[in-house]
Scaffold this motif. Structure first.
Motif, PDB file in Angstrom:
ATOM      1  N   HIS A 146      47.484  50.656  40.368  1.00  0.00           N
ATOM      2  CA  HIS A 146      46.085  50.363  40.015  1.00  0.00           C
ATOM      3  C   HIS A 146      46.029  50.203  38.542  1.00  0.00           C
ATOM      4  O   HIS A 146      47.013  50.466  37.948  1.00  0.00           O
ATOM      5  N   PHE A 147      44.901  49.377  38.139  1.00  0.00           N
ATOM      6  CA  PHE A 147      44.999  49.367  36.445  1.00  0.00           C
ATOM      7  C   PHE A 147      43.887  50.059  36.056  1.00  0.00           C
ATOM      8  O   PHE A 147      42.804  50.614  36.467  1.00  0.00           O
ATOM      9  N   TRP A 148      44.088  50.696  34.730  1.00  0.00           N
ATOM     10  CA  TRP A 148      42.980  51.239  33.910  1.00  0.00           C
ATOM     11  C   TRP A 148      42.030  49.977  33.658  1.00  0.00           C
ATOM     12  O   TRP A 148      42.382  48.940  33.252  1.00  0.00           O
ATOM     13  N   HIS A 149      40.557  50.453  33.671  1.00  0.00           N
ATOM     14  CA  HIS A 149      39.792  49.464  33.455  1.00  0.00           C
ATOM     15  C   HIS A 149      39.565  49.252  31.875  1.00  0.00           C
ATOM     16  O   HIS A 149      39.497  48.052  31.383  1.00  0.00           O
ATOM     17  N   GLU A 150      39.813  50.299  31.222  1.00  0.00           N
ATOM     18  CA  GLU A 150      39.688  50.140  29.491  1.00  0.00           C
ATOM     19  C   GLU A 150      41.257  50.351  29.070  1.00  0.00           C
ATOM     20  O   GLU A 150      41.896  50.957  29.909  1.00  0.00           O
ATOM     21  N   TYR A 180      43.252  61.985  45.286  1.00  0.00           N
ATOM     22  CA  TYR A 180      44.410  62.000  46.105  1.00  0.00           C
ATOM     23  C   TYR A 180      44.028  60.891  47.381  1.00  0.00           C
ATOM     24  O   TYR A 180      42.850  60.740  47.806  1.00  0.00           O
ATOM     25  N   THR A 181      45.122  60.604  48.120  1.00  0.00           N
ATOM     26  CA  THR A 181      44.728  59.483  49.178  1.00  0.00           C
ATOM     27  C   THR A 181      45.388  59.924  50.484  1.00  0.00           C
ATOM     28  O   THR A 181      44.777  59.402  51.509  1.00  0.00           O
ATOM     29  N   PRO A 219      41.534  45.581  46.776  1.00  0.00           N
ATOM     30  CA  PRO A 219      40.938  46.294  47.662  1.00  0.00           C
ATOM     31  C   PRO A 219      39.564  47.418  46.783  1.00  0.00           C
ATOM     32  O   PRO A 219      39.837  47.727  45.774  1.00  0.00           O
ATOM     33  N   ARG A 258      30.855  55.618  38.018  1.00  0.00           N
ATOM     34  CA  ARG A 258      31.836  54.468  37.693  1.00  0.00           C
ATOM     35  C   ARG A 258      33.232  55.318  37.356  1.00  0.00           C
ATOM     36  O   ARG A 258      33.259  56.009  36.308  1.00  0.00           O
ATOM     37  N   LEU A 259      34.136  54.788  37.785  1.00  0.00           N
ATOM     38  CA  LEU A 259      35.549  55.476  37.377  1.00  0.00           C
ATOM     39  C   LEU A 259      36.398  54.087  36.611  1.00  0.00           C
ATOM     40  O   LEU A 259      36.288  53.193  36.905  1.00  0.00           O
ATOM     41  N   PRO A 260      36.947  54.547  35.556  1.00  0.00           N
ATOM     42  CA  PRO A 260      37.441  53.568  34.915  1.00  0.00           C
ATOM     43  C   PRO A 260      38.989  53.002  35.369  1.00  0.00           C
ATOM     44  O   PRO A 260      40.095  53.090  34.573  1.00  0.00           O
ATOM     45  N   LEU A 261      38.787  52.807  36.461  1.00  0.00           N
ATOM     46  CA  LEU A 261      40.036  52.292  37.456  1.00  0.00           C
ATOM     47  C   LEU A 261      39.777  51.088  38.255  1.00  0.00           C
ATOM     48  O   LEU A 261      38.625  50.793  38.436  1.00  0.00           O
ATOM     49  N   TYR A 262      40.524  50.089  38.266  1.00  0.00           N
ATOM     50  CA  TYR A 262      40.237  49.027  39.122  1.00  0.00           C
ATOM     51  C   TYR A 262      41.781  48.546  39.920  1.00  0.00           C
ATOM     52  O   TYR A 262      42.813  48.870  39.766  1.00  0.00           O
ATOM     53  N   THR A 263      41.558  47.926  41.065  1.00  0.00           N
ATOM     54  CA  THR A 263      42.689  47.487  41.893  1.00  0.00           C
ATOM     55  C   THR A 263      43.128  46.049  42.085  1.00  0.00           C
ATOM     56  O   THR A 263      44.027  45.826  42.442  1.00  0.00           O
ATOM     57  N   ASP A 272      31.064  47.289  40.002  1.00  0.00           N
ATOM     58  CA  ASP A 272      30.453  45.838  39.607  1.00  0.00           C
ATOM     59  C   ASP A 272      29.972  45.152  40.844  1.00  0.00           C
ATOM     60  O   ASP A 272      28.975  44.556  40.707  1.00  0.00           O
ATOM     61  N   PRO A 330      47.845  44.274  39.658  1.00  0.00           N
ATOM     62  CA  PRO A 330      47.381  45.209  40.535  1.00  0.00           C
ATOM     63  C   PRO A 330      47.698  45.259  41.933  1.00  0.00           C
ATOM     64  O   PRO A 330      47.997  44.120  42.324  1.00  0.00           O
ATOM     65  N   ILE A 370      37.514  50.625  46.383  1.00  0.00           N
ATOM     66  CA  ILE A 370      37.874  52.353  46.811  1.00  0.00           C
ATOM     67  C   ILE A 370      36.787  52.974  46.064  1.00  0.00           C
ATOM     68  O   ILE A 370      36.040  52.745  45.023  1.00  0.00           O
ATOM     69  N   PHE A 409      35.491  52.897  41.968  1.00  0.00           N
ATOM     70  CA  PHE A 409      36.327  52.194  41.112  1.00  0.00           C
ATOM     71  C   PHE A 409      35.405  51.032  40.325  1.00  0.00           C
ATOM     72  O   PHE A 409      34.655  50.590  40.958  1.00  0.00           O
ATOM     73  N   ALA A 410      35.860  50.814  39.239  1.00  0.00           N
ATOM     74  CA  ALA A 410      35.150  49.841  38.488  1.00  0.00           C
ATOM     75  C   ALA A 410      35.011  48.515  39.155  1.00  0.00           C
ATOM     76  O   ALA A 410      33.745  47.847  39.084  1.00  0.00           O
ATOM     77  N   VAL A 421      35.652  57.162  45.859  1.00  0.00           N
ATOM     78  CA  VAL A 421      36.363  58.942  46.048  1.00  0.00           C
ATOM     79  C   VAL A 421      35.168  59.721  46.348  1.00  0.00           C
ATOM     80  O   VAL A 421      34.265  59.732  45.655  1.00  0.00           O
ATOM     81  N   HIS A 431      39.239  57.417  49.001  1.00  0.00           N
ATOM     82  CA  HIS A 431      40.182  58.471  48.486  1.00  0.00           C
ATOM     83  C   HIS A 431      39.434  59.704  48.220  1.00  0.00           C
ATOM     84  O   HIS A 431      38.107  59.722  48.310  1.00  0.00           O
ATOM     85  N   PHE A 432      40.209  60.977  48.002  1.00  0.00           N
ATOM     86  CA  PHE A 432      39.544  62.144  48.146  1.00  0.00           C
ATOM     87  C   PHE A 432      39.817  62.665  46.527  1.00  0.00           C
ATOM     88  O   PHE A 432      40.563  62.499  46.003  1.00  0.00           O
TER      89      PHE A 432
END
Lengths: 502, 502
Positions: B53-57, B11-12, A15, A7-12, A70, B32, A17, A65-66, A19, A53-54
């Protein structure tokens, strides 16, 4: 390919995503921004299509992405399956539409289903919308679109022959007729399960105003219970999964400002269809700053909406109203709630324009249902007025508030206490008559002050359109979220005139 | 807002992305996927528009994707400025096109500039492409598009009255005429700075084949030096910033399979315009599996291309060729390089179809330039043939290889050593005549074997179209990257027939 997910602490916010390392991607012949299909191996139904993404440096795990994590309902460190997403067949239908072919019910359903399932990218959806914008839709296509948008989400059904509903095309601040119309109709024994929206760009949506009184997020079963008790409800549609395709289509239409008529009508009617409506009234405000600017446009929309509604098994009527001035005295959730409560309680200082507008719209809805049902002599507006004056509408409103877990005995005085304390007044700079209140400026100022996020913010108009005023009279009071917002709102008013006197 | 930037190991490959905390975003009223403008405060010119994008925390720093971080030229932990990106004005022009208005040169330039500057999203670009697809382009618009695509990238100029160039619309494996045509034209004293592409979906691009002999990535100054020395070059266009808008437009067109004629012609001509070309020959192969399938389509393209080229100050000619069978004996970078070298050296076993195709295309180019310049009696193909036969073309090719830092004395035998050792043969299953070699299968098999990434992979045809064969004859040898690829390529050939005999 099986791969460990992290899990990455990122969300959009939109979309999905994931990695991946370059090495793994090469094995699957994948490139950045390609679409991949990700599956939870313990629950095949939890699969989705994500953008790739890479990792910039070598990394053996799949970053997720979070928001995507989920949805997959996986655990950190669990192994998932990933493979290149097959090209959805609906792309061929979009290309057909670009080539000006008429789409079948099945083709339109597949496009909308793939939109809801995140299988089409923004760029593909944008092409679909542009192709509809430029190529138009037949009545059949618009009907199929409405059905598809409804059927790819939740639908409700109620145990009644007549299900009433209403819709307003918006852009008029303070136009809060729903919390007045619904209790009247429900008090007359008609089922009216109303789902409303929150504000997107306005100072308040009906759901924001209703939330001042009670809860607005309910699931299907809860709504059925509320309606079986009271005949009506006023809930937030976003709390359900009603017409989920619509919000995606809107998010793509917005940056393009492209609202093809066919899609617009489908957007409205699909939600009514999903709520099981049989009789629908559409309020179309006409004004310089509203969506519809002249009567010809509105009449065309009227004709087509009625024809599509009929194909969907609904009776529909359009009422074209004046959209040049704000309605009611208050703008912003709490201030609008106060206006609504005053009208329902028949208070002396209730805003007469809001009452009149509610009588007009509700009256036309009653006429569409058929006045003979109600054993009443007079027109629909008269019937509305008599139910309002009798206090039965207020009683029904209290029942609905109670069913929606709010305090039915809330008073105007109690609501007033929820207004923000950081206020400033706008004074008349000359003697004369108010000949214009600029709706776009009203919306901008009220939002800058803090509405609707801070429900106690907004504008209260002490004088309204066509009132005579003297220099120095307080025309309006602005309620701001904090001193900083107050300063900024004042500055905005220096370069944007809201109230015009001559 | 000033905010500390931190490099993320993500990276994208395309879009720029930054990641922000909800709290910071709320201050700027950002959501977002909104677009933000990010600036390196020490170097204002290093600014870009990114998706949010947003940080989840909760997280106070700005996460910056590696591809974005590098463009900004910042240090880890440096403070950058961020604010909501203003809506680019070019969106209004796109909406105009959706409303079927003709766009001006200035409007088209703004759209293309905003595409290059990453200010338009995929969805906006998709709408632009769809609007052109459905609304068409006037000759003026197509001309403006070509100019804008050229001028938003690098342009080259050479000190010569005549700058020759060629283009092929592709889809024919082995069609490697450029390394033959360029040395002939250059040997005749005409400037021909040729930029070519690498393979995207084919077994080899001209740049991939040329890379077998020498380097292909050079900057503007290096190219000028090479061309001033030899009159010609064969370099990879991607090493320059030639028509950068084009690759973005292609990446959006690809998933839609929408190639509006206007854009397609602009895509081709913009690159010639950027190279300073004055005389351009276009090779359009016609076949069942090529882009153009019938002569009517090709003739229409021919007429329009010539008219647009003229408006751009270029003379153009189209030559329509047979695109149903592969050309030459080898498919894949090294195998095609061997074919080219044999033709240039006038070897006995040089593939005659490749030589003939080069004579045709190059000859038409010479005729377009004007044969009177060369004091030669006969047609263009004859002139091509005489220069080839005289050995002057091979001499010129060696000069170009040397200028491009390769070994001019490389032999066919040396090239053969660079072929992969994992091979298998395809044998004739019956007696008869080869009546079809399926180009799409040729491309698929050669790529599956490892071309073009592994330059020594591909297919060598021992027999060709219309050759008579006996059962058991070896029709072709497939060179594969490793035993695993060999197995998979064999399996692919079981379900995809490549060579048809009857």
């Amino acid at each position: 390919m099986k791969i460990v997910a992290k899990r990455l602490p990122l969300y959009t916010g939109g979309p999905d995503i994931v990695v991946m390392g370059k090495e793994h991607a090469a094995e699957l012949d994948l490139h950045p921004m390609d679409r991949v299909h990700v599956t939870n191996p313990n629950n095949q139904s939890k699969s989705l299509t994500a953008y790739l993404h890479f990792w910039h440096e070598a990394n053996p795990v799949l970053g997720v992405f979070a928001n995507t994590f989920d949805k997959l309902e996986i655990e950190d460190g669990e192994t998932v399956s990933i493979f290149p997403a097959p090209k959805p067949s609906s792309i061929a239908h979009i290309i057909n539409k670009m080539n000006r072919m008429q789409l079948s019910e099945k083709q339109i359903f597949e496009i909308i289903r793939d939109i809801v399932d995140n299988k089409l990218t923004d760029l593909e959806i944008a092409s679909f919308i542009t192709s509809i914008y430029m190529g138009g839709t037949t009545l059949d296509e618009a009907t199929y679109l409405s059905k598809a948008i409804a059927k790819t989400g939740d639908t409700l059904s109620f145990d009644a022959d007549i299900i009433a509903d209403k819709h307003c095309s918006g852009s008029v601040p303070g136009n809060r007729t729903t919390p007045i119309v619904v209790p009247v109709i429900a008090a007359l024994g008609i089922t009216i399960p109303k789902s409303s929206s929150r504000s997107i760009t306005s100072p308040a949506g009906t759901a924001d105003v209703m939330e001042v009184f009670c809860q607005v997020s309910f699931d299907k079963d809860e709504i059925k219970k509320i309606v079986s008790k009271t005949n009506g409800c006023i809930i937030w549609g976003g709390g359900l999964r009603i017409a989920p395709a619509d919000s995606k289509l809107i998010s793509v239409r917005k940056p393009l400002k492209a609202d093809p008529e066919g899609l617009l009508m489908s957007s409205i009617l699909s939600k009514k269809y999903a709520m099981g409506a049989t009789h629908v009234i559409l309020d179309i405000p006409l004004g310089l700053e509203t969506r519809y600017k002249n009567i010809g446009e509105a009449r065309l929309l009227e004709r087509e909406t009625i024809m599509i509604a009929n194909r969907l098994g609904m009776k529909a009527k359009v009422v074209i109203t004046d959209g040049d001035e704000p309605i009611g005295s208050g703008i912003g959730p709490v201030l609008e709630a106060i206006d609504v409560l005053k009208v329902l309680r028949n208070d002396d200082d209730a805003p007469s324009d809001l009452r009149k507008k509610a009588l007009l719209v509700g009256g036309k809805l009653l006429e569409l249902i058929g006045l003979e049902k109600f054993d009443f002599e007079g027109n629909g507006a008269d019937l509305m007025s008599s139910v309002l004056s009798s206090g039965k509408a207020y009683e029904k409103f209290k029942q609905i508030i109670e069913a929606q877990k709010g305090d039915p005995e809330v008073t105007v005085e109690q609501l007033r206490k929820r207004l923000s304390e950081h206020t400033f007044d706008i004074e008349a700079d000359s003697f004369g008559m108010i000949y214009d209140i600029q709706n776009p400026v009203v919306a901008k100022v009220a939002r800058m002050a803090g509405a609707p996020q801070n429900s106690g913010c907004g504008i209260y108009f002490h004088y309204k359109f066509q009132d005579a005023v003297s220099a120095g009279d307080v025309l309006a009071t602005v309620y701001c979220g904090n001193p900083d917002k107050l300063r900024r709102t004042k500055r905005t008013l220096e370069s944007n005139k809201m109230i015009f006197i001559k």
